[in-house]
Design a protein around this motif. Structure first.
Motif, PDB file in Angstrom:
ATOM      1  N   LEU A   5      61.941  38.342 100.770  1.00 39.77           N
ATOM      2  CA  LEU A   5      61.341  39.639 100.405  1.00 39.77           C
ATOM      3  C   LEU A   5      62.446  40.766 100.557  1.00 39.77           C
ATOM      4  N   ALA A   6      63.330  40.585 101.403  1.00 40.30           N
ATOM      5  CA  ALA A   6      64.261  41.542 101.474  1.00 40.30           C
ATOM      6  C   ALA A   6      65.248  41.547 100.214  1.00 40.30           C
ATOM      7  N   TRP A   7      65.660  40.334  99.796  1.00 45.61           N
ATOM      8  CA  TRP A   7      66.247  40.352  98.450  1.00 45.61           C
ATOM      9  C   TRP A   7      65.670  40.900  97.258  1.00 45.61           C
ATOM     10  N   LEU A   8      64.212  40.506  97.472  1.00 42.98           N
ATOM     11  CA  LEU A   8      63.359  40.984  96.228  1.00 42.98           C
ATOM     12  C   LEU A   8      63.232  42.326  96.295  1.00 42.98           C
ATOM     13  N   LEU A   9      62.974  43.053  97.343  1.00 49.55           N
ATOM     14  CA  LEU A   9      62.830  44.385  97.560  1.00 49.55           C
ATOM     15  C   LEU A   9      63.989  45.198  96.989  1.00 49.55           C
ATOM     16  N   SER A  10      65.264  44.488  97.437  1.00 55.56           N
ATOM     17  CA  SER A  10      66.540  45.348  97.354  1.00 55.56           C
ATOM     18  C   SER A  10      66.666  45.265  95.637  1.00 55.56           C
ATOM     19  N   SER A  11      66.443  44.272  95.156  1.00 53.97           N
ATOM     20  CA  SER A  11      66.376  44.110  93.427  1.00 53.97           C
ATOM     21  C   SER A  11      65.551  45.127  92.734  1.00 53.97           C
ATOM     22  N   LEU A  12      64.123  45.316  93.099  1.00 50.72           N
ATOM     23  CA  LEU A  12      63.091  46.043  92.588  1.00 50.72           C
ATOM     24  C   LEU A  12      63.431  47.852  92.851  1.00 50.72           C
ATOM     25  N   PHE A  13      64.003  47.886  93.929  1.00 45.73           N
ATOM     26  CA  PHE A  13      64.090  49.274  94.462  1.00 45.73           C
ATOM     27  C   PHE A  13      65.627  50.135  93.763  1.00 45.73           C
TER      28      PHE A  13
ATOM     29  N   THR B  88      80.586  44.645  99.873  1.00 46.49           N
ATOM     30  CA  THR B  88      82.010  44.868  99.830  1.00 46.49           C
ATOM     31  C   THR B  88      82.909  44.676  98.594  1.00 46.49           C
ATOM     32  N   LEU B  89      82.236  43.575  98.002  1.00 48.73           N
ATOM     33  CA  LEU B  89      82.835  43.177  96.661  1.00 48.73           C
ATOM     34  C   LEU B  89      82.400  44.105  95.274  1.00 48.73           C
ATOM     35  N   ILE B  90      81.322  44.789  95.671  1.00 49.76           N
ATOM     36  CA  ILE B  90      80.897  45.808  94.610  1.00 49.76           C
ATOM     37  C   ILE B  90      81.133  47.317  95.031  1.00 49.76           C
ATOM     38  N   VAL B  91      80.723  47.820  96.215  1.00 46.76           N
ATOM     39  CA  VAL B  91      80.744  49.142  96.281  1.00 46.76           C
ATOM     40  C   VAL B  91      82.231  49.635  96.574  1.00 46.76           C
ATOM     41  N   MET B  92      83.156  48.906  97.281  1.00 52.23           N
ATOM     42  CA  MET B  92      84.414  49.358  97.869  1.00 52.23           C
ATOM     43  C   MET B  92      85.399  49.667  96.584  1.00 52.23           C
ATOM     44  N   PRO B  93      85.548  48.329  95.869  1.00 52.17           N
ATOM     45  CA  PRO B  93      86.329  48.454  94.677  1.00 52.17           C
ATOM     46  C   PRO B  93      86.130  49.376  93.658  1.00 52.17           C
ATOM     47  N   LEU B  94      84.445  49.453  93.495  1.00 46.65           N
ATOM     48  CA  LEU B  94      84.085  50.730  92.508  1.00 46.65           C
ATOM     49  C   LEU B  94      84.510  51.972  93.000  1.00 46.65           C
ATOM     50  N   ASP B  95      84.459  52.343  94.214  1.00 44.48           N
ATOM     51  CA  ASP B  95      84.434  53.614  94.853  1.00 44.48           C
ATOM     52  C   ASP B  95      86.125  53.943  94.672  1.00 44.48           C
TER      53      ASP B  95
ATOM     54  N   CYS C 101      78.118  51.523  83.213  1.00 43.90           N
ATOM     55  CA  CYS C 101      77.622  52.659  84.055  1.00 43.90           C
ATOM     56  C   CYS C 101      76.280  52.106  84.481  1.00 43.90           C
ATOM     57  N   LYS C 102      75.382  51.836  84.006  1.00 43.66           N
ATOM     58  CA  LYS C 102      74.199  51.529  84.243  1.00 43.66           C
ATOM     59  C   LYS C 102      74.156  50.295  85.261  1.00 43.66           C
ATOM     60  N   VAL C 103      74.706  49.054  84.774  1.00 41.89           N
ATOM     61  CA  VAL C 103      74.728  48.043  85.442  1.00 41.89           C
ATOM     62  C   VAL C 103      75.582  48.315  86.662  1.00 41.89           C
ATOM     63  N   LEU C 104      76.749  48.756  87.048  1.00 34.79           N
ATOM     64  CA  LEU C 104      77.115  48.802  88.038  1.00 34.79           C
ATOM     65  C   LEU C 104      76.658  49.902  88.973  1.00 34.79           C
ATOM     66  N   SER C 105      76.089  50.847  88.673  1.00 32.10           N
ATOM     67  CA  SER C 105      75.290  51.958  89.288  1.00 32.10           C
ATOM     68  C   SER C 105      73.974  50.969  89.921  1.00 32.10           C
ATOM     69  N   TYR C 106      73.409  50.102  89.312  1.00 32.38           N
ATOM     70  CA  TYR C 106      72.468  49.346  89.672  1.00 32.38           C
ATOM     71  C   TYR C 106      72.730  48.291  90.839  1.00 32.38           C
ATOM     72  N   LEU C 107      73.956  47.551  90.619  1.00 38.16           N
ATOM     73  CA  LEU C 107      74.638  46.776  91.658  1.00 38.16           C
ATOM     74  C   LEU C 107      74.975  47.390  92.790  1.00 38.16           C
ATOM     75  N   LYS C 108      75.351  48.466  92.576  1.00 37.93           N
ATOM     76  CA  LYS C 108      75.911  49.462  93.704  1.00 37.93           C
ATOM     77  C   LYS C 108      74.870  49.608  94.861  1.00 37.93           C
ATOM     78  N   LEU C 109      73.548  50.131  94.114  1.00 37.03           N
ATOM     79  CA  LEU C 109      72.515  50.329  94.953  1.00 37.03           C
ATOM     80  C   LEU C 109      71.913  49.323  95.684  1.00 37.03           C
ATOM     81  N   PHE C 110      71.777  48.342  94.725  1.00 38.90           N
ATOM     82  CA  PHE C 110      71.291  46.962  95.238  1.00 38.90           C
ATOM     83  C   PHE C 110      71.830  46.369  96.128  1.00 38.90           C
ATOM     84  N   SER C 111      73.542  46.456  96.311  1.00 40.79           N
ATOM     85  CA  SER C 111      74.300  45.898  97.225  1.00 40.79           C
ATOM     86  C   SER C 111      74.208  46.721  98.575  1.00 40.79           C
TER      87      SER C 111
END
Length: 327
Positions: free
Chosen positions: A161-169, A91-98, A114-124
């Motif tokens: 594992l869920a948090w780790l895979l989210s950050s890696l993917f 909510t705090l990353i994707v919605m305000p960014l969009d 551009c790079k950091v927010l694109s990463y955080l968007k997909l991570f979230s």
């Protein structure tokens, strides 16, 4: 030699586009009326989702404070806490960014953001989907193998594992996203900047593979796991009820385990239903665009914005679902 020549041609093509070539469509995008409506609804859903998820976290905190010293949250509440955190992150990353990106139309944040927010968007986006998988797996095991679950830690390994895979993917986003500078309608260089994946993939099928991998991990795989877990829960409960029909009289029974199991089934089904309804339009439009970019010209702007907004309903619905079934 051929690969070097091909790479040089690609670099030259990207360089020319980044410098002064006008857009193929001839006009730069602008904020339309339907875009303004989308922005308004996006920030409304942002406030709604933030309120719902933050309220549930406060509720969990109160439950913890009321418990005796040394006692921890129940297994299910630990899982719901992490799902709430994942939804709040989305909510705090994707919605305000969009919302802000639709207002500005182009990208003013620079290369690093551009790079950091694109990463955080997909991570979230990964985190809530994977956390739903963890809850489905845990609830399925709690019903089909209750003794094994009771003797284990409350899903901490799966949660980690869920948090780790989210950050890696989400990691490739740091590499494939970058700034491009296009000419404005007058042909002036640098008149329009955007944060995109342009020329990040050597071949078209590399991007297609990455898009399909992301789509599968965010939607197909979580949905299949939830459906399989729900099917196992239904099958197990059906067998139990057939063995002892008196368990149907749950309200008159002092043993609350069967009633809790039925409540678990209802909650996991509600999760899967909300996930499917909210994300299906978003990914259908995304897949359509991958195979046919011209679909943007065939689908009306209001319909396009409306269907994409469905995805923002999921973090709003989730706290209502687990809030109701946690009472």
């Amino acid at each position: 030699m051929t690969n070097s020549a091909s790479l040089e041609q690609t670099q030259n093509r990207c360089s020319s586009i980044n410098s002064s070539s006008p857009l193929m469509q001839g006009h730069l995008p602008t904020l339309t009326l339907s875009g303004k409506i989308r922005v308004t609804l996006t920030f409304f859903l942002f406030l709604l989702s933030t309120t719902f998820n933050a309220s549930f976290l406060l509720k969990l905190k109160k439950w913890t404070q009321k418990k005796e010293k040394g006692k921890k949250l129940s297994r299910m509440k630990v899982l719901l806490k992490h799902l709430t955190l994942a939804n709040l992150l989305e909510t705090l990353i994707v919605m305000p960014l969009d919302g802000m990106w639709n207002i500005t139309v182009q990208w003013y944040g620079g290369e690093l953001l551009c790079k950091v927010l694109s990463y955080l968007k997909l991570f979230s986006m990964y985190a809530p989907a994977f956390m739903m998988v963890v809850i489905s797996l845990d609830r399925s095991m709690a019903i089909t193998r209750p003794l094994a679950v009771n003797n284990s830690r409350p899903g901490q390994s799966l949660i980690g594992l869920a948090w780790l895979l989210s950050s890696l993917f989400a990691g490739p986003q740091l590499y494939i996203f970058g700034m491009i500078h296009l000419a404005d309608d007058t042909g002036q260089s640098g008149g329009f900047s955007q944060c995109v994946t342009h020329c990040s993939f050597p071949q078209w099928w590399h991007q297609a593979f990455y898009n399909f991998f992301t789509f599968s991990c965010l939607f197909i795989v979580p949905l299949l796991i939830m459906l399989i877990c729900n099917a196992k829960i239904i099958l197990t409960l059906t067998q139990v009820l057939h063995q002892d029909p008196h368990q149907l009289q749950l309200n008159q029974s002092k043993n609350n385990i069967p009633r809790a199991r039925l409540r678990t089934l209802k909650m996991t089904v509600a999760f899967a239903t909300s996930f499917t309804i909210c994300w299906t339009p978003y990914y259908v439009l995304g897949i359509w665009y991958w195979f046919d970019p011209e679909m943007l010209n065939r689908v009306s702007d209001p319909v396009n914005h409306f269907l994409f907004l469905f995805a923002f309903l999921n973090p709003c619905f989730d706290p209502l679902i687990y809030g109701y079934f946690s009472v």
